[in-house]
Each structure stands twice: as C-alpha cells, then as structure tokens.
Design an enzyme around this catalytic site. Structure first.
Site, mmCIF file in Angstrom:
data_model
loop_
_atom_site.group_PDB
_atom_site.id
_atom_site.type_symbol
_atom_site.label_atom_id
_atom_site.label_comp_id
_atom_site.label_asym_id
_atom_site.label_seq_id
_atom_site.Cartn_x
_atom_site.Cartn_y
_atom_site.Cartn_z
ATOM 1 N N SER A 153 -6.396 -5.695 -2.017
ATOM 2 C CA SER A 153 -5.481 -6.340 -1.284
ATOM 3 C C SER A 153 -6.241 -7.216 -0.310
ATOM 4 C CB SER A 153 -4.534 -5.504 -0.611
ATOM 5 O OG SER A 153 -3.920 -5.997 0.565
ATOM 6 N N TYR A 166 -1.368 2.099 3.814
ATOM 7 C CA TYR A 166 -1.934 1.123 2.719
ATOM 8 C C TYR A 166 -3.071 0.603 3.061
ATOM 9 C CZ TYR A 166 -1.042 -2.725 -0.293
ATOM 10 O OH TYR A 166 -1.138 -3.794 -1.372
HETATM 11 C C1 GCO Z 1 3.103 -5.017 2.077
HETATM 12 C C2 GCO Z 1 1.623 -5.504 1.945
HETATM 13 C C3 GCO Z 1 1.128 -6.077 0.573
HETATM 14 C C4 GCO Z 1 0.504 -7.419 0.741
HETATM 15 C C5 GCO Z 1 -0.874 -7.290 0.776
HETATM 16 C C6 GCO Z 1 -1.629 -8.789 0.829
HETATM 17 O O1 GCO Z 1 3.440 -4.781 3.039
HETATM 18 O O2 GCO Z 1 3.456 -4.873 0.940
HETATM 19 O O3 GCO Z 1 1.243 -6.111 3.077
HETATM 20 O O4 GCO Z 1 1.849 -5.819 -0.418
HETATM 21 O O5 GCO Z 1 1.140 -8.250 -0.178
HETATM 22 O O6 GCO Z 1 -1.412 -6.594 1.743
HETATM 23 O O7 GCO Z 1 -2.787 -8.630 0.274
#
Ligand code: GCO
Length: 262
Positions: A153, A166
């Site tokens: 990501s 995350y």
């Molecule tokens: C979210 C996240 C990710 C983004 C990603 C970008 O809040 O779900 O930020 O799914 O799409 O981090 O790479």
C-alpha cells in the site's frame, strides 16, 4: 515479428501455477484475471466458496487457464502449512505466490482494541509470512526458483490518521519483503511488493463516498483519479514473470504519482 514475440515471451506465464490470496477481493479479482490472461493457472484462495466458484467460472470461460478453488480463512495461521500442502497436491506445484488478502479496521489509535489490532496484523502480515514460509519449503523441495509478490500500500511508506494497525502492517510487509528477498535469493526466489495508491474497491468505497476525502485523493494524485484495479495488472505480471528475474526486495508503487507529489 519473430523478435517481438520472443521479447514478449519474457512476460508469458503459460504453465505457471499461481496461488493468490484475497482472490475475490476488489484488487484480487482483477489481478487473478490479468494473470490468467497472461497464461497462468490459478489457485484462488478466499473465505467465500461461492464467490470463488463464480470467479473460477468467469475466468475459465474467458481464458485458457485452469483455476483451482481453495476456500481458506487466513486467520487460521496454524493451518497454513497443511493448507498449502493441500493446494500443492491439487495443482501439482506452485510457482508463484501472490499475497493479496488484506483488511483495514479504521479508528482512532487511542481506541483500537487488541482484538482489532490482532485481526489486521494477522491477515496483512502474519499470514503473508507463513504462506511465504510454506512456499519456500515447497520451492526448495523442487530445487528452488519461484516468485513472491506482496500487495502492499502507500502505507508501506506514508501514514494517515485513523489507520494505525493497517499502516503498521503494511510497513511490516515491506520489511518482510526485503528480509525474505535477502534470505531466499540463495534459492532463486524473488520477493517483491507492489504499493497501490488509492484504488476504488469495496474497502475504499466509504472513503470515496466522503466528498472531502474524494477531493483530497484527486488533488493529491497527480494523475487526478482513483486507481482502477486493472491498473495493477501490468506490474503484477511483470513481477511474476521472468522479465523481473534480477529484481528482488523491491516495491513498485502504482499510485498515479502520489508519492512524488508534495
Ligand atoms: C484505507 C487505506 C487503503 C488505501 C491505501 C492506499 O483506509 O482503506 O488507506 O485501503 O487505499 O492505503 O495505498
């Protein structure tokens, strides 16, 4: 013409067996389809057997590719090695592993429960490690060779409030990629990652539905749009194919320019 075909065969995945987790997810479906189009057979992994069967039917009807359906819950870390052996039995061998399954539980860091923390870290990081370990053991038994592609990501590199577990998991995934690349180069196993920018999927739909967030994504993405899952296919095929044989420990951001923009 002859020369051109020869060059393109660098990207050919015919007769390669690729195991992909999160295959029925927003990014996984497009990636699985693109790999099948490049000639690969697939072992598709996800929790929902009906969705997996539908994906198999869809892919096999359009591509010359054999698809094996393997329902599995990656939370079950202790069962990963047995699950992987079973997948090998079905397909004969596995040449490439794509760790694509990922979840996000958003919330203020001050409030995140231990349970939610564990859920995100288990799927996004621990499962990738133990699948990679099973894959390495399998490839070693065949004399080496093989490729792992981890779907990271932007958060392998940068953060945003309310996504601490995350971001921590994706930062960890990048270092997992580099560590395994260093350690398993001796087996001729390439380990690389892809960092998608903001892509429109079911997971990010609530972000897109928030007009302020949507505006923020568009303004900060030099290409001025959300990614479409199909935008990932070229990079996944590249990192799965012999075109990338001397590349290991790298991450390629497919982000419309996000990380280059201040
Ligand atoms: C979210 C996240 C990710 C983004 C990603 C970008 O809040 O779900 O930020 O799914 O799409 O981090 O790479």
């Amino acid at each position: 013409m002859q020369a051109r075909n020869k060059r393109m065969s660098l990207f050919d995945l015919t007769n390669k067996n690729i195991l992909i987790t999160g295959a029925t997810g927003g990014l996984g479906e497009a990636i699985a389809d693109g790999l099948a189009e490049a000639g690969a057979n697939l072992i598709i992994v996800g929790r929902n057997e009906d969705k997996l069967n539908a994906l198999k039917t869809n892919i096999e009807s359009r591509h010359n590719s054999k698809v094996y359906v393997k329902p599995f819950d990656l939370n079950n870390i202790d069962a990963i090695s047995g699950f992987f052996d079973d997948a090998v039995k079905s397909a004969g061998s596995i040449d490439i592993l794509i760790n694509c399954a990922g979840i996000n539980i958003r919330g203020d860091a001050e409030e995140i429960s231990r349970n939610d923390w564990n859920k995100v870290l288990t799927i996004n990081l621990s499962a990738c490690f133990f699948l990679s370990q099973a894959f390495c053991k399998h490839r070693k038994s065949l004399g080496g060779g093989g490729k792992i592609v981890n779907i990271g990501s932007l958060m392998c590199q940068v953060a945003r409030p309310t996504t601490t577990p995350y971001a921590a998991s994706k930062g960890g995934l990048l270092m997992l990629t580099k560590s395994l690349a260093c350690e398993w180069a001796k087996y001729n196993i390439n380990v690389n990652a892809i960092g998608p920018g903001y892509f429109l999927t079911k997971m990010t739909q609530p972000l897109k539905d928030d007009p302020k967030f949507n505006e923020w994504v568009i303004t900060n993405t030099p290409m001025g749009r959300w990614g479409n899952p199909h935008d990932l296919i070229g990079t996944v095929v590249f990192l799965s194919s012999s075109a990338s044989d001397f590349i290991t420990g790298q991450i390629i951001y497919v982000d419309g320019g996000w990380l280059s923009f201040v």
